[in-house]
Design an enzyme around this catalytic site. Structure first.
Site, PDB file in Angstrom:
ATOM      1  N   SER A  74       0.768  -1.305  -0.015  1.00  0.00           N
ATOM      2  CA  SER A  74       0.005  -0.105  -0.072  1.00  0.00           C
ATOM      3  C   SER A  74       0.932   1.076  -0.130  1.00  0.00           C
ATOM      4  O   SER A  74       2.083   1.219   0.394  1.00  0.00           O
ATOM      5  CB  SER A  74      -0.840  -0.056   1.315  1.00  0.00           C
ATOM      6  OG  SER A  74      -1.644  -1.105   1.354  1.00  0.00           O
TER       7      SER A  74
HETATM    8  N1  SAH Z   1      -0.617  -4.323   3.933  1.00  0.00           N
HETATM    9  C1  SAH Z   1       0.119  -4.887   2.802  1.00  0.00           C
HETATM   10  C2  SAH Z   1      -0.813  -4.782   1.744  1.00  0.00           C
HETATM   11  C3  SAH Z   1      -0.955  -5.902   0.830  1.00  0.00           C
HETATM   12  S1  SAH Z   1      -2.139  -6.249  -0.483  1.00  0.00           S
HETATM   13  C4  SAH Z   1       1.227  -4.363   2.496  1.00  0.00           C
HETATM   14  O1  SAH Z   1       1.551  -3.193   2.561  1.00  0.00           O
HETATM   15  O2  SAH Z   1       2.192  -4.890   1.667  1.00  0.00           O
HETATM   16  C5  SAH Z   1      -3.428  -6.941   0.244  1.00  0.00           C
HETATM   17  C6  SAH Z   1      -3.223  -8.343   0.671  1.00  0.00           C
HETATM   18  O3  SAH Z   1      -4.403  -8.857   1.083  1.00  0.00           O
HETATM   19  C7  SAH Z   1      -2.835  -9.274  -0.534  1.00  0.00           C
HETATM   20  O4  SAH Z   1      -1.265  -9.738  -0.239  1.00  0.00           O
HETATM   21  C8  SAH Z   1      -3.752 -10.468  -0.494  1.00  0.00           C
HETATM   22  O5  SAH Z   1      -3.299 -11.824  -1.038  1.00  0.00           O
HETATM   23  C9  SAH Z   1      -4.457 -10.464   0.768  1.00  0.00           C
HETATM   24  N2  SAH Z   1      -5.815 -10.782   0.938  1.00  0.00           N
HETATM   25  C10 SAH Z   1      -6.797 -10.834   0.153  1.00  0.00           C
HETATM   26  N3  SAH Z   1      -7.767 -11.420   0.706  1.00  0.00           N
HETATM   27  C11 SAH Z   1      -7.538 -12.035   2.016  1.00  0.00           C
HETATM   28  C12 SAH Z   1      -8.016 -12.994   2.891  1.00  0.00           C
HETATM   29  N4  SAH Z   1      -9.254 -13.211   2.983  1.00  0.00           N
HETATM   30  N5  SAH Z   1      -7.389 -13.221   4.054  1.00  0.00           N
HETATM   31  C13 SAH Z   1      -5.870 -12.825   4.108  1.00  0.00           C
HETATM   32  N6  SAH Z   1      -5.401 -12.071   3.164  1.00  0.00           N
HETATM   33  C14 SAH Z   1      -6.101 -11.559   1.965  1.00  0.00           C
END
Ligand code: SAH
Length: 228
Positions: A74
């Protein structure tokens, strides 16, 4: 604590110190992030170690970046804003859904007491956990499963942060929130765009607030979108 703080200062004094400082100034002066603990955490966590090596030079810019498995790390502003809205302190137990790179997890670990993080993609979860340990962070755990179900073993939580956008607020997350606790998450009718929502649990029920438009990758799971 001493071994972890020496790790932190090593990471801090190494590369990208100036871009990291500029990022923090932008968060404070342009984006009006007020919480000093959040700004301090973002000044300390080496964001460049959470992105693919080829993108390290852009890791302190004002944008999200691609990580493995078609996901994103993000934008710094979103990480700061969500962390600020969570109002966590060292006595807080926090649940994070969508750990991705583990960057938000590391920031949360600096401001909260204990962080439980969930990531549905196994490779990302393993990498995130390994990065966090190598930085000397021991108050955060990353596990791989569907985070829309929450993590009942450690409930109730003072704060829950969801870093992926779903069609509605998942019921299990409401159930796992303490009275007085905050749930911060993007909610949207389409997979592409959402509004940032904060839900505060009160003695009487749940109070909803809106905090502007945002765009996250989809939250996929039982209480999120279907895998397409
Ligand atoms: N805070 C992270 C954002 C990653 S993007 C960063 O800054 O790197 C969001 C993430 O949510 C992705 O990696 C995706 O695989 C995950 N995601 C989507 N649905 C999910 C779920 N039901 N449970 C756990 N993770 C999930």
């Amino acid at each position: 604590m001493s071994s972890s703080s020496s790790n932190w200062s090593a990471a801090q004094s190494s590369s990208y110190r100036i871009p990291r400082q500029r990022m923090v100034e932008r968060l404070r002066d342009h984006y009006r992030i007020r919480d000093a603990r959040v700004l301090e955490a973002m000044a300390e966590v080496p964001r460049h170690l959470f992105v693919p090596e080829a993108l390290q030079g852009r890791s302190y810019g004002d944008h999200a970046l691609p990580i493995d498995a078609n996901q994103t790390i993000s934008q710094p502003y979103i990480v700061a804003r969500m962390t600020e809205l969570l109002e966590a302190d060292k006595s807080s137990r926090v649940l994070e859904i969508g750990a991705g790179s583990g960057y938000q997890t590391a920031v949360l670990a600096r401001v909260a007491g204990q962080v439980y993080a969930i990531e549905r993609i196994g490779d990302l979860a393993r990498q995130a956990q390994a990065r966090i340990r190598s930085l000397g962070i021991y108050n955060a755990t990353v596990k791989c499963f569907d985070g829309t179900m929450g993590w009942s073993a450690h409930a109730p939580y003072d704060g829950i942060l969801v870093a992926a956008g779903g069609p509605r607020v998942p019921d299990p997350l409401l159930a796992q929130l303490k009275v007085g606790g905050r749930l911060v998450l993007p909610v949207g009718e389409s997979r592409e765009s959402q509004r940032l929502v904060r839900v505060i649990r009160t003695e009487e029920g749940f109070q909803h607030e809106e905090h502007g438009a945002c765009a996250f990758v989809p939250l996929i799971g039982r209480h999120g979108w279907n895998e397409s």
